[in-house]
Design an enzyme around this catalytic site. Structure first.
Site, PDB file in Angstrom:
ATOM      1  N   SER A 257       2.073   1.410  -0.573  1.00 54.83           N
ATOM      2  CA  SER A 257       1.993   1.948  -1.857  1.00 54.83           C
ATOM      3  C   SER A 257       2.883   3.170  -2.440  1.00 54.83           C
ATOM      4  CB  SER A 257       0.556   2.715  -1.804  1.00 54.83           C
ATOM      5  OG  SER A 257       0.306   3.794  -1.061  1.00 54.83           O
ATOM      6  N   LYS A 302      -5.652   9.536  -4.929  1.00 52.01           N
ATOM      7  CA  LYS A 302      -4.222  10.233  -4.838  1.00 52.01           C
ATOM      8  C   LYS A 302      -4.048  10.867  -6.401  1.00 52.01           C
ATOM      9  CE  LYS A 302      -2.471   5.982  -2.414  1.00 52.01           C
ATOM     10  NZ  LYS A 302      -1.555   4.881  -2.385  1.00 52.01           N
TER      11      LYS A 302
END
Length: 364
Positions: A257, A302
């Site tokens: 990611s 996140k």
């Protein structure tokens, strides 16, 4: 003892009993929480995250932070009390254990898989960044993996360069499967390859590998459901040679990611000025060699982690936008991106103060 006192005492004892029972009752869940963020333009553990040699680089300011998610280990036994607390906690997320560790995957297997994905994301980030800057990158199709107990085992090897199949030049990994499946199971297919050792030696000596071999393999029948097709038992991928050295120094991180943020950090290092205008930008997203940005897991964790560190803008994969927009941390702007070009355009608006022009995430 008065009835009211007795009732309160009984209720208290029952509550204590339930809490004690909850501590000893294990439930099949795991927990996700915000992890560390790292500025790809800065240092980590005392050394620059991005190290480039053989090419002129430029000083950078601001932040282009990659973000992470913490997860409980595969063998962690969550009890009922912890699960309830996690469900109620705003910044944590409790998910079924199989979501993080499907099919009984062990901690070691998960770590290995994440390490491989992280390594691949770094390579794709380098290629995407150089392509964004129109810097030529040499690429070729290789044998990525060979499946055990298939016709290709012992005949082809990981790292072999596939030049042609049945005399037809191979230009992309998908070409290999298309050419093999033109055959019926039991028919022969001819691979023209540069052996992995020859390719490695040529790269080390900065020359083009010229020695090729022809490998004939008898195809087998696919074992998956649906129409049966011919296979040899390999997966094809792409390898590259960069015109200069780019090292990404970041340990104890896994998964794919961080690809987008690594690519942007590389672009910033290789161009005058700075991409962020000194602003604090964080983000996430996988990236392909061609700069396509893909979705990731744990987006809500996140964004929280990024805002806690001071991020003002968060580059969000378009396919994660709806989920991220359901609960946006105060003071954080979610910017929708689908490609590295989208991200570059958004950063131009951010450093130019044109924030009204940013493509923002919405719930639908």
């Amino acid at each position: 003892m008065p009835r009211r006192t007795a009732t309160m005492l009984a209720s208290t004892l029952m509550l204590i009993a339930l809490l004690c029972a909850g501590v000893f009752i294990n439930v099949p869940y795991s927990e996700m929480s915000p992890g560390p963020t790292v500025n790809t333009l800065g240092e980590h553990d005392g050394e620059p995250v991005l190290q480039i040699s053989g090419r002129k680089t430029y000083a950078t300011t601001g932040h282009l932070n990659m973000t992470t998610v913490r997860v409980t280990s595969a063998d962690y036994k969550m009890n009922l009390v912890e699960a309830v607390y996690g469900w109620l906690a705003h910044d944590n997320k409790v998910v079924p254990h199989d979501t993080l560790y499907p099919n009984g995957k062990t901690e070691e297997q998960s770590t290995q898989e994440n390490a491989e994905e992280f390594s691949q994301s770094q390579e794709s980030a380098k290629v995407a960044a150089l392509k964004e800057l129109d810097i030529p990158v040499k690429s070729w199709v290789i044998v990525s993996t060979v499946v055990k107990d298939t016709p290709a085992e012992g005949r082809l090897h990981a790292g072999d360069v596939i030049k042609a199949v049945d005399g037809t030049t191979v230009k992309a990994p998908d070409d290999v499967a298309k050419l093999v499946t033109k055959h019926k199971p039991g028919e022969k297919v001819v691979f023209t390859i540069v052996p992995a050792k020859e390719q490695a030696a040529a790269e080390k000596e900065n020359r083009t590998a010229t020695r090729t071999e022809e490998i004939t393999i008898t195809t087998a029948k696919s074992e998956d459901t649906g129409e049966q097709r011919a296979i040899v038992g390999i997966s094809a991928g792409t390898d590259h040679t960069l015109p200069f050295t780019i090292d990404i120094k970041l340990a104890d991180v896994g998964g794919p990611s961080a690809g987008l943020m690594f690519a942007l950090g590389i672009v910033d290092k290789l161009t005058p000025g700075n991409l962020t205008g000194g602003k604090f930008v964080a983000g996430t997203g996988t990236i392909t060699d061609d700069g396509e940005v893909g979705p990731i897991g744990g987006i809500e964790m996140k964004t929280v982690g990024a805002r806690d560190k001071g991020a003002q803008y968060f580059l969000t994969p378009k396919d994660n936008c709806a989920a991220a927009a359901r609960d946006v941390p105060e003071g954080l702007t979610l910017v929708k991106v689908g490609t590295i070009d989208d991200a570059m355009s958004a950063l131009k608006d951010i450093r130019g103060g044109k924030t009204a022009d940013l493509p923002k995430c919405t719930r639908n």
